[in-house]
Design a protein around this motif. Structure first.
Motif, mmCIF file in Angstrom:
data_model
loop_
_atom_site.group_PDB
_atom_site.id
_atom_site.type_symbol
_atom_site.label_atom_id
_atom_site.label_comp_id
_atom_site.label_asym_id
_atom_site.label_seq_id
_atom_site.Cartn_x
_atom_site.Cartn_y
_atom_site.Cartn_z
ATOM 1 N N TYR A 26 -0.719 -14.825 -4.014
ATOM 2 C CA TYR A 26 0.169 -13.988 -4.814
ATOM 3 C C TYR A 26 0.963 -14.863 -5.759
ATOM 4 C CZ TYR A 26 -0.441 -10.759 -0.899
ATOM 5 O OH TYR A 26 -0.955 -9.954 0.075
ATOM 6 N N ARG A 84 4.313 -14.245 -8.256
ATOM 7 C CA ARG A 84 5.326 -13.337 -8.792
ATOM 8 C C ARG A 84 6.244 -14.147 -9.680
ATOM 9 N NH1 ARG A 84 7.707 -9.006 -4.784
ATOM 10 N NH2 ARG A 84 8.130 -8.114 -6.806
ATOM 11 N N ILE A 97 3.348 -9.210 -2.582
ATOM 12 C CA ILE A 97 3.155 -8.054 -3.443
ATOM 13 C C ILE A 97 2.702 -6.898 -2.575
ATOM 14 C CG2 ILE A 97 1.808 -7.097 -5.360
ATOM 15 C CD1 ILE A 97 1.543 -9.990 -6.390
ATOM 16 N N ALA A 106 0.755 -4.810 -8.107
ATOM 17 C CA ALA A 106 0.250 -5.940 -8.884
ATOM 18 C C ALA A 106 -0.045 -5.536 -10.322
ATOM 19 C CB ALA A 106 -1.017 -6.503 -8.238
ATOM 20 N N TYR A 142 -3.968 -3.063 -4.294
ATOM 21 C CA TYR A 142 -2.727 -3.733 -4.676
ATOM 22 C C TYR A 142 -2.393 -3.548 -6.152
ATOM 23 C CZ TYR A 142 -2.430 -5.924 -0.151
ATOM 24 O OH TYR A 142 -2.313 -6.122 1.199
#
Length: 133
Positions: free
Chosen positions: A2, A4, A14, A19, A36
């Motif tokens: 992930y 972010r 997430i 996403a 996601y």
């Protein structure tokens, strides 16, 4: 993995449906993570099909029509094959188009910082191929 980023990131995790983008080396991998993706999100995927062990052994068949199934689920698909030796960088080039607040030169400087000098030209070319696709 992930990633972010933003003004305030309280967790690296997430949740499903959050996403903005999914980057995958292979269509089946992208399909696994589609839950996601937020509505209208972008999937950037290499067109390569890597057969998992059940397919190799004949216990299962590679799923058909993955791209159309992901599109039906609301994903915007950007297929990008790129160089087999630098497909990850071609995918990043394509991803860079969707993060306009990060200038292209910042991505290129990152390539210079992490890629051995003898492979930089190939990686810059793959980045441009992805970015211009």
């Amino acid at each position: 993995t992930y990633v972010r980023y933003g003004e305030k990131v309280y967790s690296p995790v997430i949740d499903k449906g959050e996403a903005d983008a999914i980057v995958a080396f292979e269509k089946l991998e992208a399909a696994r993570w589609i839950s996601y993706l937020k509505k209208g999100g972008q999937i950037i995927v290499n067109t390569q099909e890597v057969e998992p062990m059940p397919v190799i052994t004949g216990a299962a068949e590679y799923p058909q029509e993955l791209v159309s199934k992901m599109e039906a689920a609301g994903a915007n698909i950007a297929e990008e094959a790129g160089s087999a030796k630098a497909v990850n960088i071609a995918l990043m080039g394509r991803l860079s188009k969707y993060f306009s607040e990060i200038p292209a030169h910042a991505w290129e400087e990152a390539i210079d910082a992490i890629v051995a000098e003898k492979f930089r030209a190939l990686n810059h070319k793959a980045f441009e191929l992805g970015r211009n696709a």
